[in-house]
Design a protein around this motif. Structure first.
Motif, PDB file in Angstrom:
ATOM      1  N   VAL A   1       0.853  -1.193   0.000  1.00  7.04           N
ATOM      2  CA  VAL A   1       0.000   0.000   0.000  1.00  7.04           C
ATOM      3  C   VAL A   1       0.887   1.240   0.000  1.00  7.04           C
ATOM      4  N   SER A   2       0.248   2.412   0.012  1.00  7.35           N
ATOM      5  CA  SER A   2       1.035   3.637  -0.139  1.00  7.35           C
ATOM      6  C   SER A   2       0.923   4.597   1.035  1.00  7.35           C
ATOM      7  N   SER A   3       0.099   4.281   2.042  1.00  9.80           N
ATOM      8  CA  SER A   3      -0.087   5.213   3.153  1.00  9.80           C
ATOM      9  C   SER A   3      -0.460   4.449   4.418  1.00  9.80           C
ATOM     10  N   ARG A   4      -0.380   5.150   5.559  1.00  9.72           N
ATOM     11  CA  ARG A   4      -0.761   4.546   6.838  1.00  9.72           C
ATOM     12  C   ARG A   4      -2.248   4.200   6.854  1.00  9.72           C
ATOM     13  N   LEU A   5      -3.066   5.079   6.272  1.00  8.20           N
ATOM     14  CA  LEU A   5      -4.504   4.813   6.239  1.00  8.20           C
ATOM     15  C   LEU A   5      -4.807   3.576   5.402  1.00  8.20           C
ATOM     16  N   SER A   6      -4.170   3.469   4.232  1.00  8.41           N
ATOM     17  CA  SER A   6      -4.369   2.289   3.391  1.00  8.41           C
ATOM     18  C   SER A   6      -3.870   1.031   4.087  1.00  8.41           C
ATOM     19  N   LEU A   7      -2.792   1.163   4.837  1.00  6.18           N
ATOM     20  CA  LEU A   7      -2.263   0.026   5.593  1.00  6.18           C
ATOM     21  C   LEU A   7      -3.270  -0.451   6.621  1.00  6.18           C
ATOM     22  N   ALA A   8      -3.851   0.487   7.367  1.00  5.16           N
ATOM     23  CA  ALA A   8      -4.826   0.119   8.392  1.00  5.16           C
ATOM     24  C   ALA A   8      -6.038  -0.568   7.772  1.00  5.16           C
ATOM     25  N   VAL A   9      -6.534   0.002   6.682  1.00  4.06           N
ATOM     26  CA  VAL A   9      -7.697  -0.584   6.017  1.00  4.06           C
ATOM     27  C   VAL A   9      -7.376  -1.981   5.494  1.00  4.06           C
ATOM     28  N   SER A  10      -6.218  -2.129   4.857  1.00  2.15           N
ATOM     29  CA  SER A  10      -5.815  -3.416   4.300  1.00  2.15           C
ATOM     30  C   SER A  10      -5.631  -4.468   5.399  1.00  2.15           C
ATOM     31  N   ALA A  11      -5.032  -4.046   6.518  1.00  3.15           N
ATOM     32  CA  ALA A  11      -4.795  -4.978   7.614  1.00  3.15           C
ATOM     33  C   ALA A  11      -6.111  -5.446   8.247  1.00  3.15           C
ATOM     34  N   ILE A  12      -7.054  -4.519   8.439  1.00  2.00           N
ATOM     35  CA  ILE A  12      -8.337  -4.894   9.025  1.00  2.00           C
ATOM     36  C   ILE A  12      -9.093  -5.828   8.085  1.00  2.00           C
ATOM     37  N   ARG A  13      -9.071  -5.503   6.804  1.00  2.00           N
ATOM     38  CA  ARG A  13      -9.783  -6.330   5.823  1.00  2.00           C
ATOM     39  C   ARG A  13      -9.231  -7.754   5.759  1.00  2.00           C
ATOM     40  N   SER A  14      -7.909  -7.880   5.859  1.00  2.00           N
ATOM     41  CA  SER A  14      -7.292  -9.191   5.698  1.00  2.00           C
ATOM     42  C   SER A  14      -7.239  -9.989   6.995  1.00  2.00           C
ATOM     43  N   GLY A  15      -7.770  -9.411   8.066  1.00  2.58           N
ATOM     44  CA  GLY A  15      -7.878 -10.170   9.301  1.00  2.58           C
ATOM     45  C   GLY A  15      -6.668 -10.107  10.212  1.00  2.58           C
ATOM     46  N   TRP A  16      -5.687  -9.261   9.891  1.00  2.00           N
ATOM     47  CA  TRP A  16      -4.515  -9.151  10.753  1.00  2.00           C
ATOM     48  C   TRP A  16      -4.888  -8.503  12.070  1.00  2.00           C
TER      49      TRP A  16
END
Length: 216
Positions: A201-216
């Motif tokens: 991803v390219s940002s902290r916000l995208s990281l948070a969203v991606s992590a929550i979506r993927s179950g981390w």
């Protein structure tokens, strides 16, 4: 380095509280105040600021229209919205219009301070309560092929990386995470950069969203 911050709110008590928060820091200084968006635009013709911290619901010109007007200027300041009337529509308008933060007035003073710091360093901050709802409006991930799923699961997070990712998903800034885990801010920044690379991803916000979506 000093971060010059401009406050916009039609409630004098809120302005007084925000000024007190920033007066307690060494790096953030309030350079001006306005009671609504129109007042802010007029004053910002004559001064340069790093961050505008503005309420959303104000008379004459609201915060979203203030943000849109500022974005039309060359080298606009970072914009952080602060509101007591949290709504999905407001959050989406702020982020879609280029806002660097969306935080609630009920947030702790340190969270508001860190949102300003993150904004001036190019980050985006969304209050944890709002971040969870934001995911409902993001487009669904496309179906993955077997090779893509294998690539996604090809890395294992260390305990430290997991701790940092968890706190980041709760809306904490790098500085707050560092304080919570007793690390230096530079160490946390290094781990966050690694996590951004892991998740592609390219940002902290995208990281948070991606992590929550993927179950981390």
């Amino acid at each position: 380095m000093t971060t010059w911050t401009f406050l916009v709110d039609d409630d004098p008590i809120v302005l007084q509280s925000l000024r007190r928060y920033f007066d307690a820091t060494e790096d953030i200084r309030v350079i001006g105040e306005a009671v609504d968006g129109a007042d802010a635009l007029a004053q910002l013709e004559d001064i340069c600021v790093d961050v505008v911290l503005a309420d959303i619901h104000m008379p004459n010109m609201d915060g979203v229209n203030l943000l849109r007007n500022l974005q039309e200027r060359p080298n606009p300041p970072a914009f952080v919205a602060i509101t007591a009337l949290d709504s999905d529509n407001t959050m989406l308008q702020v982020l879609a219009s280029g806002g660097a933060g969306y935080i609630l007035k009920s947030s702790r003073p340190q969270a508001i301070i860190e949102a300003v710091r993150d904004a001036v360093s190019g980050g985006t901050t969304v209050s944890p309560q709002s971040l969870t709802r934001l995911m409902d409006y993001l487009p669904a991930d496309p179906p993955h092929t077997a090779s893509e799923e294998s690539a996604e699961n090809s890395f294992e997070l260390t305990n430290v990386e997991r701790e940092i990712l968890l706190l980041l998903c709760q809306g904490m800034s790098n500085a707050t995470i560092a304080k919570t885990l007793n690390y230096s801010e530079s160490t946390v920044k290094k781990y966050v950069s690694q996590l951004i690379g892991y998740f592609g991803v390219s940002s902290r916000l995208s990281l948070a969203v991606s992590a929550i979506r993927s179950g981390w």
